[in-house]
Enzyme design. Structure first.
Site, short mmCIF file in Angstrom:
data_model
loop_
_atom_site.label_atom_id
_atom_site.label_comp_id
_atom_site.label_asym_id
_atom_site.label_seq_id
_atom_site.Cartn_x
_atom_site.Cartn_y
_atom_site.Cartn_z
N ARG A 39 13.92 14.73 -4.47
CA ARG A 39 13.81 13.27 -4.63
C ARG A 39 12.76 12.93 -5.68
O ARG A 39 11.63 13.43 -5.65
CB ARG A 39 13.41 12.63 -3.30
CG ARG A 39 12.99 11.17 -3.37
CD ARG A 39 12.61 10.67 -1.98
NE ARG A 39 12.06 9.33 -1.97
CZ ARG A 39 10.80 9.04 -1.65
NH1 ARG A 39 9.95 10.02 -1.33
NH2 ARG A 39 10.36 7.80 -1.64
N ARG A 80 3.46 -5.25 -3.33
CA ARG A 80 2.20 -4.49 -3.26
C ARG A 80 1.01 -5.39 -3.53
O ARG A 80 1.10 -6.39 -4.25
CB ARG A 80 2.22 -3.33 -4.27
CG ARG A 80 3.27 -2.28 -3.96
CD ARG A 80 3.17 -1.08 -4.90
NE ARG A 80 4.20 -0.10 -4.58
CZ ARG A 80 4.06 0.85 -3.65
NH1 ARG A 80 2.91 0.92 -2.98
NH2 ARG A 80 5.02 1.70 -3.39
N LYS A 224 19.05 2.57 1.80
CA LYS A 224 17.87 2.79 2.65
C LYS A 224 17.77 1.65 3.65
O LYS A 224 17.71 0.48 3.27
CB LYS A 224 16.61 2.88 1.79
CG LYS A 224 16.61 4.10 0.88
CD LYS A 224 15.44 4.10 -0.08
CE LYS A 224 14.11 4.26 0.62
NZ LYS A 224 12.99 4.34 -0.36
N THR A 282 10.52 10.05 6.42
CA THR A 282 9.16 9.53 6.61
C THR A 282 8.43 10.17 7.78
O THR A 282 8.88 10.10 8.92
CB THR A 282 9.15 7.99 6.80
OG1 THR A 282 10.00 7.37 5.84
CG2 THR A 282 7.74 7.46 6.63
#
Length: 477
Positions: A39, A80, A224, A282
């Site tokens: 990835r 963010r 996702k 994760t």
């Protein structure tokens, strides 16, 4: 001996590339240890760096003699924090902070973010979660240029950490301009898989598919699942996509963390129903960032994902920035093999037809698996140009080692995501007799097969267009 090896795990390993495994030699060792997909996370690094990583992965594959797949992970509309005036910054309980417009903080209690219209979309009572949920703010007052917040869960934050807004309906597009640019680059470079972050609807997935198709890419699109809206539209999203990633980091912040395990099981169940591969991701071996051994809870987490039906498990920071990337991959493989040994296939699996595969192919491939099980065959061989027949074979979940044979390198790389399918290159697909001889020779030399062992082949006669309608049971001479 280069892969494939019949003794390796059937569940696939996805590993994130980062500074901890940045050399060709390190990548080659990870491939040899069991990595099937690498990835590249576009949330970090520049285009120049991504180009270099892709070149190193391809070189490492050539060096090992086994072509792994590459997954380009589009960052999506990840919000963010900006640069903090004090970095890191402590956020004690009941402390007051102000989210302001712009990208420059003028005081220690001012926070900025990458999403320009955030202030317009917040309301009093909304939660603002920072640093993957480590710190939680509650919005008290919203004005034209700021949102006043109070800390309700204390902790420490750093510049550029993620912001999650559970329950807040955002207007931002699923693909930002940088994501579109990265997707076009992926198409031009022959990237095998492209994942889309923060999917909220099937249209998000279809938009990425159209973009890739317009640029001549056959990359598989991975949705996702990390937003509550994605869970609300799960069935239609899974129907539209080629595969799914259970992105538990943001998902566990966007929904109640206590609900995450049940959500994971539901996502896997829907993917199995719709014949779509699913990656669980994760914090799978999180402690191996700094430890050569995982915790018992982490081992159980990986095993339960496999038992639930995951096609692949993903390592993130463990391989990207951890101290033990090679040990993490080896440990993941060991857990997978130990779990699969105790896993029992319960009779004939009902495999749903989908748009990828001819109904005759689906029926014949499922029947071939039953034949192989009934005669205790040592190997199943699926000949496929597109990889779609291997897709069906994967869903049968047979513990008999299965080779996905093709003369297309691109097809072989994409098959790396499919549970139980070991990609195997051949030059000629039309010569069934020659194919059988080649596989038998390889099986004797590398697979430990001996005289009298059975191999089941799935291929086509050409009578039915685009259909596999031939099952051959061959005894090793």
């Amino acid at each position: 001996m280069p892969r494939p090896r019949l003794s390796t795990a059937r569940t696939k390993i996805v590993a994130t590339v980062g500074p901890a495994c940045s050399s060709v030699e390190q990548l080659a060792s990870l491939i040899d240890a069991g990595v099937d997909v690498f990835r590249i996370n576009t949330a970090h690094g520049s285009r120049e760096e991504h180009v270099g990583v892709l070149a190193k992965i391809r070189e490492a594959s050539d060096q090992v003699g086994y072509q792994v797949a590459v997954l380009l992970d589009l960052a999506g509309p990840k919000i963010r924090l900006g640069t903090l005036l004090t970095d890191p910054m402590e956020c004690p309980l009941d402390a007051k902070f102000r989210l302001i417009r712009g990208d420059v903080s003028g005081a220690p209690d001012e926070l900025t973010c990458s999403y320009e219209t955030l202030i317009d979309e917040l309301q009093p009572g909304d939660q603002v979660m920072l640093a993957d949920g480590a710190v939680t703010l509650r919005v008290e007052v919203v004005s034209a240029d700021s949102a006043e917040c109070v800390v309700v869960a204390e902790g420490s934050i750093r510049s550029r950490q993620g912001i999650n807004l559970p329950g807040v309906k955002l207007s931002v597009s699923a693909m930002l301009p940088r994501d579109i640019d990265n997707a076009i680059w992926a198409a031009q470079c022959g990237i095998d898989l492209v994942s889309l972050s923060f999917v909220r609807s099937a249209e998000d997935v279809l938009g990425l598919k159209r973009l890739l198709a317009e640029h001549g890419s056959q990359a598989l699109v991975i949705a996702k699942i990390e937003k509550p809206e994605a869970l609300d539209h799960l069935e239609s999203i899974v129907e539209a996509t080629d595969g799914v990633m259970v992105a538990r980091g943001d998902l566990g912040v966007e929904i109640d963390v206590a609900e995450t395990p049940v959500a994971q099981k539901r996502i896997i169940r829907v993917c199995k129903q719709k014949v779509k591969p699913v990656i669980v991701a994760t914090q799978m071996l999180e402690s191996m960032h700094h430890s050569s051994r995982p915790t018992r809870a982490e081992v159980s987490d990986v095993a339960n994902a496999i038992l639930d039906g995951a096609d692949a498990c993903m390592l993130s920071g463990e391989t990207a920035i951890g101290e033990y990337p090679l040990e993490s991959v080896r440990m993941m493989g060991r857990i997978m093999q130990a779990t699969e040994r105790d896993w029992k296939r319960s009779g004939a699996n009902s495999i749903a037809c989908n748009h990828r595969v001819h109904p005759i192919t689906t029926a014949v491939t499922a029947a071939a698996t039953e034949v192989a099980e009934s005669i205790s065959a040592k190997l199943i061989v699926i000949a496929t140009r597109s990889g779609n027949t291997a897709w069906v074979g994967s869903q049968s979940r047979s513990l008999i080692p299965t080779l996905g044979v093709s003369n297309s390198i691109e097809t072989l790389r994409r098959m790396n995501l499919l549970w139980g399918i070991k990609p195997f290159y051949v030059e000629k697909m039309d010569d069934t007799s020659g194919l059988i001889d080649k596989i038998c020779q390889w099986a004797r030399d590398n697979g430990g097969l001996k005289r009298g062992d059975h191999i089941v082949f799935v291929t086509g006669t050409g009578v039915f267009k685009k259909a596999h309608n031939l099952v051959v049971v061959h005894t090793v001479p």
